[in-house]
Scaffold this motif. Structure first.
Motif, PDB file in Angstrom:
ATOM      1  N   LEU A 486       0.831  -1.208   0.000  1.00 25.47           N
ATOM      2  CA  LEU A 486       0.000   0.000   0.000  1.00 25.47           C
ATOM      3  C   LEU A 486       0.866   1.259   0.000  1.00 25.47           C
ATOM      4  O   LEU A 486       0.588   2.213  -0.734  1.00 25.47           O
ATOM      5  N   GLU A 487       1.910   1.231   0.833  1.00 25.22           N
ATOM      6  CA  GLU A 487       2.808   2.386   0.918  1.00 25.22           C
ATOM      7  C   GLU A 487       3.444   2.682  -0.439  1.00 25.22           C
ATOM      8  O   GLU A 487       3.515   3.820  -0.872  1.00 25.22           O
ATOM      9  N   VAL A 488       3.899   1.600  -1.113  1.00 26.85           N
ATOM     10  CA  VAL A 488       4.552   1.770  -2.412  1.00 26.85           C
ATOM     11  C   VAL A 488       3.556   2.401  -3.397  1.00 26.85           C
ATOM     12  O   VAL A 488       3.881   3.332  -4.140  1.00 26.85           O
ATOM     13  N   HIS A 491       2.948   6.046  -2.720  1.00 34.73           N
ATOM     14  CA  HIS A 491       4.098   6.824  -3.150  1.00 34.73           C
ATOM     15  C   HIS A 491       4.047   7.068  -4.668  1.00 34.73           C
ATOM     16  O   HIS A 491       4.241   8.180  -5.137  1.00 34.73           O
ATOM     17  N   LYS A 492       3.754   5.988  -5.388  1.00 39.17           N
ATOM     18  CA  LYS A 492       3.669   6.082  -6.854  1.00 39.17           C
ATOM     19  C   LYS A 492       2.562   7.078  -7.232  1.00 39.17           C
ATOM     20  O   LYS A 492       2.739   7.923  -8.109  1.00 39.17           O
ATOM     21  N   ALA A 493       1.413   6.978  -6.513  1.00 44.48           N
ATOM     22  CA  ALA A 493       0.285   7.864  -6.817  1.00 44.48           C
ATOM     23  C   ALA A 493       0.637   9.314  -6.499  1.00 44.48           C
ATOM     24  O   ALA A 493       0.250  10.220  -7.230  1.00 44.48           O
ATOM     25  N   ASP A 494       1.410   9.519  -5.413  1.00 42.41           N
ATOM     26  CA  ASP A 494       1.829  10.886  -5.080  1.00 42.41           C
ATOM     27  C   ASP A 494       2.624  11.477  -6.234  1.00 42.41           C
ATOM     28  O   ASP A 494       2.438  12.623  -6.611  1.00 42.41           O
ATOM     29  N   LYS A 495       3.519  10.638  -6.772  1.00 39.38           N
ATOM     30  CA  LYS A 495       4.370  11.128  -7.854  1.00 39.38           C
ATOM     31  C   LYS A 495       3.532  11.502  -9.075  1.00 39.38           C
ATOM     32  O   LYS A 495       3.720  12.542  -9.680  1.00 39.38           O
ATOM     33  N   ILE A 496       2.569  10.610  -9.404  1.00 39.94           N
ATOM     34  CA  ILE A 496       1.732  10.882 -10.577  1.00 39.94           C
ATOM     35  C   ILE A 496       0.859  12.108 -10.313  1.00 39.94           C
ATOM     36  O   ILE A 496       0.645  12.931 -11.176  1.00 39.94           O
ATOM     37  N   GLU A 497       0.406  12.228  -9.065  1.00 40.46           N
ATOM     38  CA  GLU A 497      -0.433  13.369  -8.697  1.00 40.46           C
ATOM     39  C   GLU A 497       0.305  14.674  -8.971  1.00 40.46           C
ATOM     40  O   GLU A 497      -0.248  15.622  -9.502  1.00 40.46           O
TER      41      GLU A 497
END
Ligand code: AMP
Length: 590
Positions: A486-488, A491-497
């Protein structure tokens, strides 16, 4: 600062809507584009930008392989990922992209960081699908306060203005799921008695029936299978959904798709005509499927249609006259028209958010688990530990022991579903209880607790009575994601956001710049519109500047916007857009 507001989100197969209850009544929150629903569509452009909602839907025809529709249909499937370039996305991550937009739009609307939510799921979603939905919310940065069932939410939206005790049947046909719930309402108490449904039946299937019909007729005429061409298929799908909606109010509709494909002799058009009668005929099989779950729910609720006071229609697909008719046929009642099928679920979720945040205290929700929970016993049979339609939260315990001396572990498989043969149901988890201290066969006492929480999510734990050992459980094939996974994903979603916010913006700026350059080019080439040499030089220089910025991936969006404005200004000044009979891209001309 994080807000204490809790929004309610109807994360639909086709559309997503969200609402809030601040005082007494829930209200739909408009998205950033000012609309009350957001298409549940995610897309990635060739350069890797992520688009969500209308922006994604509007470019689907040009970009069919990188546009994702109806991801809700894949929720809970661990074997499904969508590959986009070098990235792979799970259904949770793609749903999270939609929820991120919801969070962004709601935060912007209230000018507060909205991070708490109630999210709805079809009543007939199993544990895996619920868990996946909760994970999607968390990847999107929400604290998911509660998962509630869509028909229950709809009934809350209906019941908030009803003061009479009554028994209602909610008939919910959305884009991808069908749910039936029977519940009792009275004085703010919503007591679900039974629920049944089909997880993969919805308006999309009615679209597919039309796509089949249209492509089959086209194949007969031209010997070309349009479904093999992704772009043609996407256009066909959109046309089919449009035709389906039109047939809800008209008796006949035309489908016209110019240049749908081409042969050596030139382009071919698809021109067809469909009557409501034909449409109803080809979807008869789908309609038939609605009867069984409805009857099942009535049977489980121990009531007949005479005991039902009101029928509520929920979900966009119930707008089809054929669906209204089926609901009437089965229940013998005229469905109530007091709720808006597109918004009721979101409004009910908003009410529940209001209850949890303490803004409303006179509403109590008693929901049930849609499917039986059990374990595999000898002979591969399913032993039901928690039967379907048990009020949640609920909990039960089962005592295990060993079958031979010094046996140090036992194997347990947990299933959800109604089949008597265990493995025909959905396998939720496999457990190996390890570390049982050596003992004679039949003497160890191991209690395994099975519980279903208020969100309908299953939890299993085990305890060895003798050693008091709690950690003797090892999940062999769990349903959810681990905390690390979930954390990974977060993190990926934060970057795309980070990309998406500016990218949505940049995408619009680029579209506008491209169109402005196009108008400029046409103005320069058009012999009928005389330009002074100075004007021509100005416009040419303006186009050059815009194009240079467009080609430079490092260029700033604000520079591109300002160059576009300058160019548009020059074009306007020389009467270009008017003379060409074109709209100035996005400029207010009045
Ligand atoms: P929902 O998941 O509740 O948003 O329902 C979406 C489904 O309802 C999609 O399959 C839509 O095509 C369908 N739908 C929406 N409006 C209509 C309409 N007027 N007639 C028929 N189907 C509709």
């Amino acid at each position: 600062m994080a807000s204490d507001k809790i929004i309610g989100i109807d994360l639909g197969t086709t559309n997503t809507a969200f609402s809030i209850l601040e005082i007494e009544q829930p209200e739909v929150i408009p998205n950033q584009e000012g609309e009350r629903t957001t298409p549940s569509v995610v897309a990635f452009t060739d350069s890797g930008e992520q688009l969500v909602g209308n922006l994604a839907r509007n470019q689907a025809i040009q970009n069919p392989t990188r546009t994702i529709f109806s991801i809700k249909r894949k929720m809970g499937r661990r074997d499904f990922t969508k590959e986009i370039g070098e990235n792979e996305f799970t259904p949770e991550e793609l749903s999270a992209a939609i929820l991120r937009k919801v969070r962004r739009d709601a935060s912007e609307y209230f000018d507060e960081d909205i991070c708490r939510a109630v999210i709805t799921v079809p009543a007939y979603f199993n544990d895996r699908q619920r868990q996946a939905t909760k994970n999607a919310g968390e990847i999107a940065g929400f604290t998911v306060e509660r998962i509630i069932n869509e028909p229950t939410a709809a009934a809350m939206a209906y019941g908030i203005d009803e003061h009479q005790d009554q028994r209602v049947l909610v008939f919910d046909l959305g884009g991808g799921t069908f749910d039936i719930s029977i519940m009792e309402l009275g004085e703010g108490v919503y007591d679900v008695i039974a629920t049944a449904g089909i997880n993969h039946l919805g308006g999309d299937d009615w679209d597919s029936a039309l796509v089949e019909l249209l492509s089959e007729r086209f194949r007969k005429e031209h010997d070309i299978n349009l479904q093999k061409d992704p772009e043609a298929k996407q256009r066909l799908q959109e046309a089919a959904e449009k035709a389906k909606k039109e047939l809800s109010t008209r008796h006949e509709t035309r489908i016209n798709l110019p240049f749908i494909t081409a042969t050596e002799d030139g382009p071919l058009n698809l021109e067809d005509r469909i009557t409501r009668e034909e449409f109803e005929k080809i979807t008869e099989g789908l309609r038939k499927k609605l009867r069984k779950p409805t009857e099942q729910a009535l049977k489980d609720a121990n009531c007949s249609t005479h005991d039902i006071d009101n029928v509520l229609l929920v979900g966009g697909a119930t707008r089809m006259p054929q669906i209204k008719r089926v609901a009437e046929d089965i229940t013998g009642k005229d469905p109530s028209t007091s709720i808006n099928p597109d918004e009721a679920v979101a409004l009910g979720a908003g009410i529940q958010g209001g209850v949890i945040s303490g803004r409303k205290d006179d509403q109590v929700l008693l929901d049930v688990t849609p499917m039986s929970l059990g374990i595999e016993i000898q002979g591969g049979l399913m032993e039901r530990l928690i039967p379907r339609n048990t009020t949640i939260p609920t909990q039960t315990s089962k005592l295990y022991t060993t079958s031979h001396d010094a046996q140090s572990s036992v194997y347990i498989q947990v299933f959800q579903g109604e089949e008597d043969i265990a493995d025909r149901n959905e396998l939720l988890a496999e457990f190996e209880l390890e570390g049982i201290p050596p003992a004679e066969a039949g003497t160890p006492e191991i209690y395994v607790d099975f519980s279903i929480d208020i969100n309908g999510i299953v939890e299993v734990s085990a305890r060895d009575e003798m050693s008091g050992n709690f950690e003797a459980v090892r999940i062999v094939g769990g349903s959810g994601l681990s905390d690390e996974e979930l954390e990974v994903m977060k993190h990926k979603a934060d970057k795309i956001e980070d990309q998406t916010i500016s990218d949505d913006h940049r995408f619009i700026a680029r579209e506008r710049a491209n169109r402005a350059a196009g108008v400029g080019e046409r103005l320069l080439l058009n012999q009928d519109i005389p330009l002074t040499p100075t004007a021509a030089i100005h416009i040419e220089a303006g186009i050059d500047r815009v194009e240079t910025l467009l080609e430079d991936p490092e260029s700033l969006t604000k520079d591109l916007e300002s160059a576009t404005e300058d160019l548009l200004h020059d074009i306007e000044l020389h009467g270009g857009t008017e003379a060409l009979g074109e709209d100035t891209p996005g400029m207010q001309t009045n």
